[in-house]
Design an enzyme around this catalytic site. Structure first.
Site, PDB file in Angstrom:
ATOM      1  N   ALA B  50      -5.533  -5.692   0.459  1.00 44.10           N
ATOM      2  CA  ALA B  50      -4.347  -4.839   0.438  1.00 44.10           C
ATOM      3  C   ALA B  50      -4.188  -4.225   1.819  1.00 44.10           C
ATOM      4  CB  ALA B  50      -4.515  -3.766  -0.615  1.00 44.10           C
ATOM      5  N   THR B  51      -2.936  -4.050   2.222  1.00 43.61           N
ATOM      6  CA  THR B  51      -2.718  -3.618   3.605  1.00 43.61           C
ATOM      7  C   THR B  51      -2.138  -2.206   3.715  1.00 43.61           C
ATOM      8  OG1 THR B  51      -0.770  -4.984   3.605  1.00 43.61           O
ATOM      9  CG2 THR B  51      -2.725  -5.932   4.561  1.00 43.61           C
ATOM     10  N   THR B  52      -1.011  -2.038   4.385  1.00 49.57           N
ATOM     11  CA  THR B  52      -0.639  -0.719   4.913  1.00 49.57           C
ATOM     12  C   THR B  52      -0.135   0.293   3.869  1.00 49.57           C
ATOM     13  OG1 THR B  52       0.083  -2.025   6.766  1.00 49.57           O
ATOM     14  CG2 THR B  52       0.617   0.294   6.832  1.00 49.57           C
TER      15      THR B  52
END
Lengths: 240, 273
Positions: B50-52
């Site tokens: 999962a990113t930002t």
């Protein structure tokens, strides 16, 4: 050297049951009542913090009479059971039936194996999408479990309260009418010298709201009513 | 002798009487915890990440937003993943890192807060919630060392102080209160730059949503692991606000309108960045 006398199993069970029954009858009553809006739980309880009614899970509530320490430990065990089950499977897999059967097993085990039986009686309520899908279970000190239809009255003068609710119970009533019926039933079972019914300050009232998801946008149906809301309902003002 | 037995019974009861769901699981069902496992040696295949996540304060509360992309190495693992969740009525959390463990830690944290509330009959304080989350991240440290790190961002409304507050974490469970705004995840550097320029004190709620969308747009512009708003599939970031009234998910319609304004403004400017 003490002598062990022989006591027949029948006599031992009867003694234990009588002991538990006496303890439960000493307290005050609780009424759980199913209606069109959901399930209302009404207890006569002078303490604002030592609850007889509690939330177990999204759609499931708990009501108890008897010794506080005993039913509080059962309530906490119920919350743990439901949370573990909901966490390891899914939230919809937590049902009142599963919880009630665990309670029945624990009460039964304590009744036969421990020094003294639990002096408690429990109700487990689950609100459904429609009234036919509501579940009400009544559990007694020996682990007996009964599926109740419409309403349950426990503790104190349970039979008198049960009769009073039975005469006035109406499946299509709303929360306000059902709570008033429950309070009247609690008042009718009191001794004549205490003719006045329990006031809002002496009542613990909570509801399992059938429409909590559509009306309030919350999955958890359990809601405790504030003392002011209870007073308004008893005076005949409509409250939601 | 009888007295001693009694004491140990009382001690046992007291030891079992925990209000914490994760402690209860650790005692009775440790296999259900997402962390606390020793992994055998070996190399892991690529896993969804999962990113930002961005979070910022505004007049009357805090806001948290996350893009919709999960990556697996150089591949896109998901375009629909949700990385911002309500933790309870007055708080939200966002997650960056190994998606599988992060989502389970989120679920555990949600049950932890609800469990405490049901057992104790009262809500945990915001600092208490932030500390519990820190403890869970610390418990995941052995897995983080094996490359399965989870970094959350936590935001909530402090009902006692009547303000919205933000907390960031490191892999050791260290908890840091952030002022104004913060971001985590692979695109956080770019999002942070945008937030520094766009954030102003006492933003309104809709302006705050716009700032969050702009900063995620900038992150997706420079970071391949962050997804921008997807006009074709009509996928917008997940945005939650927390105010005195509680946590609220910003509706698709509201976000769609905001995204259209942001895209139209940038298109009209016809500039490189």
């Amino acid at each position: 050297m003490t002598q062990q006398f022989y006591v027949s199993p029948e006599q031992m069970m009867k003694d234990r049951a009588d002991f538990a029954r006496k303890g439960i009858a000493r307290g005050r009553s609780v009424v759980v009542i199913s209606c069109a809006d959901g399930i209302a739980l009404v207890a006569e309880n002078p303490s604002p913090s030592l609850h007889k009614i509690g939330e177990i899970y999204d759609k499931i509530a708990f009501a108890a009479v008897g010794k506080y320490n005993e039913f509080e430990s059962l309530r906490q065990a119920g919350v743990r059971y439901a949370d573990v089950r909901g966490y390891s499977y899914d939230r919809e897999d937590v049902t009142a039936r599963g919880l009630a059967s665990v309670y029945a097993q624990s009460l039964g085990a304590v009744f036969t194996a421990e020094q003294k039986p639990f002096e408690v009686e429990l109700a487990v309520a689950e609100v459904g999408r429609s009234q036919e899908l509501d579940h009400l279970y009544r559990l007694t000190f020996d682990g007996s479990i009964a599926d109740a239809y419409g309403f349950v009255a426990m503790g104190g003068q349970a039979d008198a309260v049960q009769d009073a609710v039975a005469t006035g119970w109406n499946a299509v009533a709303g929360f306000a009418d059902s709570i008033r019926l429950a309070v009247d039933a609690l008042a009718s079972a009191r001794t004549p010298d205490a003719a006045q019914g329990p006031g809002a300050g002496n009542l613990e009232v909570a509801v399992l709201d059938r429409e909590s998801e559509t009306n309030l946008g919350v999955r958890r149906a359990f809601r405790r009513l504030r003392q002011q809301d209870v007073a308004d309902i008893l005076e005949g003002k409509a409250v939601r | 002798m009888g007295n001693l037995a009694h004491e140990s019974t009382a001690g046992r009861v007291a030891a079992a009487a925990t209000s914490s769901f994760s402690e209860h699981l650790a005692q009775s069902r440790p296999d259900l915890l997402p962390y606390g496992r020793t992994l055998p040696t070996g190399s892991l295949p690529p896993l969804p990440h999962a990113t930002t996540i961005v979070a910022l304060s505004f007049a009357g509360g805090v806001l948290m937003a996350g893009d919709r992309r999960a990556t697996m190495g150089t591949m896109i693992a998901s375009r629909h993943i949700e990385k911002v969740f309500p933790a309870d009525q007055y708080s939200v959390l966002g997650i960056a890192g190994t998606a599988g463990i992060a989502i389970d830690i989120t679920r555990l944290f949600q049950v932890e807060l609800e469990h405490y509330e049901k057992i104790e009959g009262t809500l945990l304080s915001l600092d208490g919630k932030a500390n519990r989350l820190g403890a869970m991240i610390r418990a995941n440290l052995p897995m983080a060392l094996q490359g399965l790190a989870v970094i959350p961002l936590f935001a909530g409304f402090d009902t006692g102080r009547s303000i919205g507050r933000l907390f960031s974490y490191d892999v050791t469970g260290g908890r840091y209160e952030e002022l104004e705004h913060h971001s985590v995840g692979s695109g956080s550097v770019f999002a942070r730059g945008a937030l520094k320029k766009l954030w102003k004190p006492n933003l309104g709620e809709s302006d705050a949503v716009r700032v969050a969308v702009e900063s995620l747009y900038d992150a997706s512009d420079d970071d391949s692991a962050t997804g921008g708003p997807d006009i074709v599939r009509r996928l917008w970031p997940i945005v939650y606000t927390v105010t005195r009234a509680g946590a609220r998910k910003v509706s698709e319609r509201e976000l769609g309108a905001t995204v259209e304004i942001v895209v139209a403004t940038r298109t009209a400017q016809a500039r490189e960045a």
